[in-house]
Structures are given as structure tokens and as C-alpha cells.
Design an enzyme around this catalytic site. Sequence first.
Site, PDB file in Angstrom:
ATOM      1  N   LYS A  71       0.852  -1.223  -0.111  1.00 40.49           N
ATOM      2  CA  LYS A  71      -0.068   0.078   0.157  1.00 40.49           C
ATOM      3  C   LYS A  71       0.822   1.303  -0.083  1.00 40.49           C
ATOM      4  O   LYS A  71       1.825   1.169   0.775  1.00 40.49           O
ATOM      5  CB  LYS A  71      -0.707   0.065   1.334  1.00 40.49           C
ATOM      6  N   SER A 145      -9.393   1.050   3.343  1.00 39.47           N
ATOM      7  CA  SER A 145      -8.590   1.825   2.498  1.00 39.47           C
ATOM      8  C   SER A 145      -7.356   0.879   1.548  1.00 39.47           C
ATOM      9  O   SER A 145      -6.917   1.675   0.729  1.00 39.47           O
ATOM     10  CB  SER A 145      -8.070   3.008   3.235  1.00 39.47           C
ATOM     11  N   SER A 169      -9.377  -1.813   7.521  1.00 40.14           N
ATOM     12  CA  SER A 169      -8.913  -1.612   5.924  1.00 40.14           C
ATOM     13  C   SER A 169      -8.152  -2.920   5.544  1.00 40.14           C
ATOM     14  O   SER A 169      -7.966  -2.896   4.331  1.00 40.14           O
ATOM     15  CB  SER A 169      -8.012  -0.342   5.954  1.00 40.14           C
TER      16      SER A 169
END
Length: 588
Positions: A71, A145, A169
Amino acid sequence: MIPDLLEIPALRAAYAAGLTPEALINALYDRIDTYPDKAVFISLVPREEALAAARSVDLSLPLAGVPYVVKDNIDVAGMPTTAACPDFAYTAARDATVVAKLRATGAILLGKTNLDQFATGLNGTRSPYGAPRSVFNADYISGGSSSGSAVAVAAGLAAFSLGTDTAGSGRVPAACNNIVGLKPSIGRISAAGVVPACKSLDCVAIFANSAADAMDVLRMAEGYDEADAYSRVPREVALPVAPKLGVLAVKDRDFAGDEQAAKLYAEAIAQAGALGWAMVEIDYAPLRDIATLLYGGAFVAERLAAVRAFYASHAESFDPTVRHIIGGAEKFSAADAFADIYKVQALRHAALAELGKCDALLLPTAPAIFTVAEMLEQPVKHNSTLGLYTNFVNLLDLAAIALPAGFRENGLPFGVTFIGPAFSDATLAGYASTLHAALGAGAGVNQAQPTATYSAPAPEEVTVVVAGAHLSGMVLNHELVHLGARLVSSTTTAPDYKLYALATTPPKPGLAQTPGFAGSGIAVEVWALSPENFGRFVAALPAPMGIGRVTLADGSVHPGFLCEAYALEGATDITGFGGWRAYRASLS
């Protein structure tokens, strides 16, 4: 040949059979180049750089040649870290601790993935780099996310990925894409080199095709790191192999109108029961109230604290919804923050009482899945819905693992999550591996069945021999049951034991070994419980009871109840009854 499912054991086998890491990495870059969803990645490691790493990798390393992505709020030396905000971007001088650890294992990084800006959201639509979509239907959200990280694994572009998890997330995107999402215990993986969302709650999460792969990565990535103020030394909290699972009472099953999700949750519970696991309904109210506080109160101020200086000078650079959430924290005072901390603490007692009814929770990962259009129309309301069963977890310092649990009639995936005490990660992964296989949902867009399995480690236990009021069905047995003890066997002592009714009020049993005595043995039970709970049990024993070594009829020796010698004076010998239960029955 490249395996159909990019599982770590399958890749190891393919390499042993002649596949080269260079060939795999080259093929995956071809897949990335042709993958239609261009919002998955924010930046890629140059192909030639990744191929060079593949050519030089030491195949004796534990994750040699295993491709992964991270990420883009996690630092990689020499690459930009954007947190999905171009004006915030900087080039990292060094790897985040977790990336450095994985690099040392031979894993090969392919790129950095999209996210809800500053990891603020559970839906995957809050990024100027685009909105990654569910691998099953491009009209639907990928979850966030950690949106791009989940899609990369589900689409077969990487074997595993790193995300982060503050409110869910690392779990909601797993449910939206039919993969496993491991949210480790807080501090188990260092967050040094990770752009914080809520620093006290953030976890580095792992997406994979199986619980076994997720645990393989966790073992390589975990460890205490003095650079992270919230880092903790990993330990293991073992739960029972056959657990008692807390599930939502029917009245608490809120699926935002998604009847297919409700049906799939009920089927997951039924399948868990078919595995021999016990179910107990919990009152979800205190957990729901804690979940609400994460975004609905002063806790959001921690998100502002993470980016305060940048926000003060670049508020216009934020996604409008993210700006609304983070900027909204300015209305809270320090007193408000403490007031909400007190609210969580007050709710914690009720929540822990519910958690005390079971070994772990089995909850829906998310109640529903929304289209991107629906999400953009009501970004705050729908995001809150997505976090209904996830937001409380880090506030209560729990571990969690999400797994695939079937498909709706429209082909969209559904997932469930095991949640347990901090550092019960390994046992939860064992549960997840077993239920994942039983439900048969496969992994990723191809729904291939993982071949790698992970067995929950057997809990460390201490046995104790009981001969009196702690026997099954008797007045003090609840003390053992409350401590999670399990009945191992009903048996008798060796022949040289006598049993006495002590001259106490009320009478208590006294077991005493009498060398040279040749009796028939005294009826006893052997119970097993964790070392911690054994200590609690022993500490609560009143005089003249004590714990010594008791020899059983089979010759085995266990800790057990014995009586201090002074208490036998004036006691009644009841050995002839054969045990305390028979003696008590004779009195009535």
C-alpha cells in the site's frame, strides 16, 4: 508453469520443478500491463529492476521469488510515498521496517498500490488516482482503504500484499474480493516507516489467498522494533482447538437490506457448527457503540494529529470527503477526546463480558457491498455501514482474520471474520483455514481452492485432578468452567489414597496418599486449563486445600487437590464410598 493460484507453497513447488523467478516476474508484469483496472497501482518498480532482483535471488531464502505489493502509505527506499495525495508525496530514504524484513527473505516487490487517501475510508473511492473496483464487477467498490493491495492479490497480480488496518481496512477489501485479510495484533508488525492514520491503532495488514500464506508472511514480518513506539514482542495466546464462537443474535444482524449477505452469514454459522464448534449468541450493542465512537466522536482527532502540519497548509489538496472527516476533528477539544476515552472504557466492561462468553467471535466482515455510484452519492453513510462489524476491533486491542464465505446470487463475494484476543493470531488463522476450506468459496477472481492449510496450534495446557466439589455437576464446578477448563477424563486414583470428610463447615473433602494402603482408588476427574488460568485457580484455593502431585490408576502423575495434614485431625474417613459424589449422595 505458473500456478493457477499464486500460493507460496505452490510457487516453491513450481520453482523446484523448473520455473524461474525471472519468468514469473516477467509474466506478472505482462498481466499488470494488460489488467483493465488502471487504478490498482500508484507506482511500479521498474520491470528491469524487479527482473534483476529475480535473477539474483537466493532460492534458499524463505520467501525467495515470491512477488508482493505494498500500500502506498508504506515507505520503499527510492520510491515515492503518496498516501494517495500527490502534494504530500516524498521519496522515501529507507524501507519501512516491514519492507526491509521482507526484502531480506527474498520476496520481490512489484509496486505500490492505491488507497483511500491517508487511509481514511473503507471503500476505495477516495483517491485522485482513481477507484479500484471489485475483481468480480467493475461497478462495485473494492473496499478500502487498502483497495489496490486487495485487488492485486485477488486478480493474480501478486502472491500477497501489505495494507494497513485502523478500522477495518485490512478486512473489508478482503471481503469485497474473495481473499484472506489478516489484521495482526497491534504492534506485532512494526509500523515504522508507515504514514500513520491513527497511530495508536494502526496495524500493518496482510492480504493473501490463504490463511497459511498470511501466517507465513506474518512470521517473516513480525518482531519488536524500537523505532515504533507501539511495537510489542510477539507472543502466542492459544485458544481451544474446538472453539466456542460468539455470533450475532438474530435481532442484531444488520445487513443494510442485503438479504443474500444475511443468508450467507447464517450458512457460515451452520458450517462452523458442522465442524463441531459451539455457537453462543452475544449482545452486540456494546461493540456497536464502541465502533460508532471511532469516527463519530473525538477519536477522529488522531487522524488530524497524523497530518496536522500538512493539513494546515494544504487543506485544498485533500479529497473532499477526507477533508470533511479530518477537518471535522478541529471542533473537538482535548476534553472531548478524554470524554470519549472514558466512554470507550465504560463500554469496554460490557464488551469484555460478551467476549467472555466465547473463545472468539465469528462476525460478518461487512454487512453489504455498494456500487461506486452509490458510494459517491452517500460517502459517509455507506462507509459507516461498511465498518459496522470492524471498527471496534483495534479500540479493544483484538486480533482478526477475514476469509471468503460464499457468493451472492449476483456473483459478488461475501466474507466473515474471526476476532479474538490480542496475540491469538495463529489460532484464529487455524480457524479461518478450516472454515475457508469447508465453505468452498476458493480465493480471488478465479475462485481456485487454496491447497495450503494452516492448523491452529494446540493450546498449552496444565492438568489438575479434582476429587470433591469441583467435580462435574457439583457446586464448585462452575469455577473451572468459568476459567475455560475442559474435562479430560473421569478415572480413579492409585490404590493408596484415602478420602476424608473434613471437620469444616460445610464439610470439605480431603484426599490423602497413604503408603501401604491397598484400596480401590478414589473417583476423580482430570481437567485441563491454560497455565494462566491454572494459576488463577490455584491462587483462589482456600485453606486447608492445596495442590500436590496425585498418582492415578494408570500410573500417570498430575497436579491435584490434596489436603494439609493438620486438617485430617477429627476428619471422617469416607474412603469406603469410593468418592465424594457417592458420599454426598448417601447423605440425601
